[in-house]
Design a protein around this motif. Structure first.
Motif, PDB file in Angstrom:
ATOM      1  N   UNK A  98       6.643  10.318  12.907  1.00  0.00           N
ATOM      2  CA  UNK A  98       5.986   9.492  13.273  1.00  0.00           C
ATOM      3  C   UNK A  98       4.701   9.483  13.031  1.00  0.00           C
ATOM      4  N   UNK A  99       4.191  10.169  11.926  1.00  0.00           N
ATOM      5  CA  UNK A  99       3.022  10.501  11.388  1.00  0.00           C
ATOM      6  C   UNK A  99       2.912  10.889  10.338  1.00  0.00           C
ATOM      7  N   UNK A 100       2.205  10.232   9.253  1.00  0.00           N
ATOM      8  CA  UNK A 100       2.276  10.183   7.844  1.00  0.00           C
ATOM      9  C   UNK A 100       1.145  10.785   7.296  1.00  0.00           C
ATOM     10  N   UNK A 102      -2.012  11.847   3.799  1.00  0.00           N
ATOM     11  CA  UNK A 102      -1.666  10.988   2.340  1.00  0.00           C
ATOM     12  C   UNK A 102      -2.720  11.771   1.411  1.00  0.00           C
ATOM     13  N   UNK A 103      -2.227  11.968   0.915  1.00  0.00           N
ATOM     14  CA  UNK A 103      -3.597  12.464  -0.116  1.00  0.00           C
ATOM     15  C   UNK A 103      -4.295  11.963  -0.801  1.00  0.00           C
TER      16      UNK A 103
ATOM     17  N   UNK B  33       2.245   1.278  12.969  1.00  0.00           N
ATOM     18  CA  UNK B  33       1.103   2.116  12.316  1.00  0.00           C
ATOM     19  C   UNK B  33       0.124   1.556  12.012  1.00  0.00           C
ATOM     20  N   UNK B  35      -3.837   2.273   9.696  1.00  0.00           N
ATOM     21  CA  UNK B  35      -4.202   3.257   9.215  1.00  0.00           C
ATOM     22  C   UNK B  35      -5.922   3.266   8.990  1.00  0.00           C
ATOM     23  N   UNK B  37      -8.414   2.927   5.762  1.00  0.00           N
ATOM     24  CA  UNK B  37      -8.685   3.736   5.134  1.00  0.00           C
ATOM     25  C   UNK B  37     -10.500   3.526   4.126  1.00  0.00           C
ATOM     26  N   UNK B  43      -6.147   7.078   2.927  1.00  0.00           N
ATOM     27  CA  UNK B  43      -4.998   6.788   4.639  1.00  0.00           C
ATOM     28  C   UNK B  43      -5.724   7.912   5.121  1.00  0.00           C
ATOM     29  N   UNK B  45      -3.938   8.580   9.181  1.00  0.00           N
ATOM     30  CA  UNK B  45      -3.268   7.642   9.967  1.00  0.00           C
ATOM     31  C   UNK B  45      -4.446   7.309  11.482  1.00  0.00           C
ATOM     32  N   UNK B  48      -0.056   5.246  16.688  1.00  0.00           N
ATOM     33  CA  UNK B  48       1.465   5.369  16.139  1.00  0.00           C
ATOM     34  C   UNK B  48       1.807   4.246  17.329  1.00  0.00           C
TER      35      UNK B  48
END
Lengths: 111, 112
Positions: A98-100, A102-103, B33, B35, B37, B43, B45, B48
């Motif tokens: 469920x959690x992504x 990011x770069x 979700x 996020x 930025x 981004x 998190x 969720x």
């Protein structure tokens, strides 16, 4: 930033040349993704991978290809760069729970 | 086509005030979700929330989800200048968070 790095961070290239962006993760995540983000907009999915050598197209895949020969690396190739591909490219990885993560992004300019 | 759309597009408040951002979406979802930025960065998190949940908290963040209205809200309480950023909602209909569809974001400016 969960061990996910992109290279290069900035690139200027000429129209018609091939370009490869690299995403490297140290989290042993199964899933990896490439997005592009254009000014004032959210992210749009280009391609994704659900395992080594398993990839699929996203929303805006035309003009892009990907490869994943190792769990930790996901490469995005612009086969013949066009000005419309000038954008910021983000890679992400996730475990599938469920959690992504990011770069930091790659800013690509096609002149 | 866009699944999630944030409202407002831009929000400017004073430090210490609360900030509320809304997200509407079109089709049924599994998860939603939020996020953050920061300018020129990737981004991060935040929260969720699953389709069977109605509210979640994380520190100064509170997220609600109303599946009947297909909407979610993100509340940041006692805002700080460091909260200045763009905030995105992302919805996914499957099991992979990374395949989420992102809205265009709300740009929050918190003035000291």
């Amino acid at each position: 930033d969960a061990g996910i790095t992109q290279s290069p961070r900035h690139k200027v290239t000429e129209t018609g040349t091939p370009v490869t962006l690299r995403c490297h993760q140290t989290e042993n995540h199964r899933y990896m993704y490439w997005y592009r983000q254009d000014p004032g907009h959210g992210l749009r999915l280009i391609h994704y991978s659900y395992g080594v050598k398993d990839t699929d197209k996203g929303e805006v895949s035309d003009g892009y290809s990907v490869s994943r020969s190792k769990t930790e690396d996901f490469l995005l190739t612009l086969e013949s760069a066009t000005s419309s591909q000038t954008s910021v490219y983000f890679c992400a990885s996730e475990t599938g729970q469920g959690e992504a993560f990011f770069g930091q992004g790659t800013r690509l300019t096609v002149v | 086509s866009q699944q999630g759309e944030e409202d407002p597009q831009a929000l400017s408040i004073q430090e210490g005030e609360n900030a509320t951002m809304n997200c509407s979406y079109k089709t049924s979802i599994n998860n939603l979700q939020w996020y953050r930025q920061n300018s020129g960065r990737g981004l991060v998190h935040l929260i969720l929330i699953r389709s069977n949940e109605r509210e979640k908290h994380s520190g100064r963040l509170r997220v609600t989800l109303d599946t009947s209205k297909k909407s979610s809200s993100l509340l940041i309480t006692a805002s700080r200048a460091a909260d200045t950023a763009s905030y995105f909602c992302a919805t996914d209909v499957g099991t992979n968070a990374g395949k989420s569809t992102f809205g265009d974001g709300t740009t929050l400016t918190v003035k000291p």
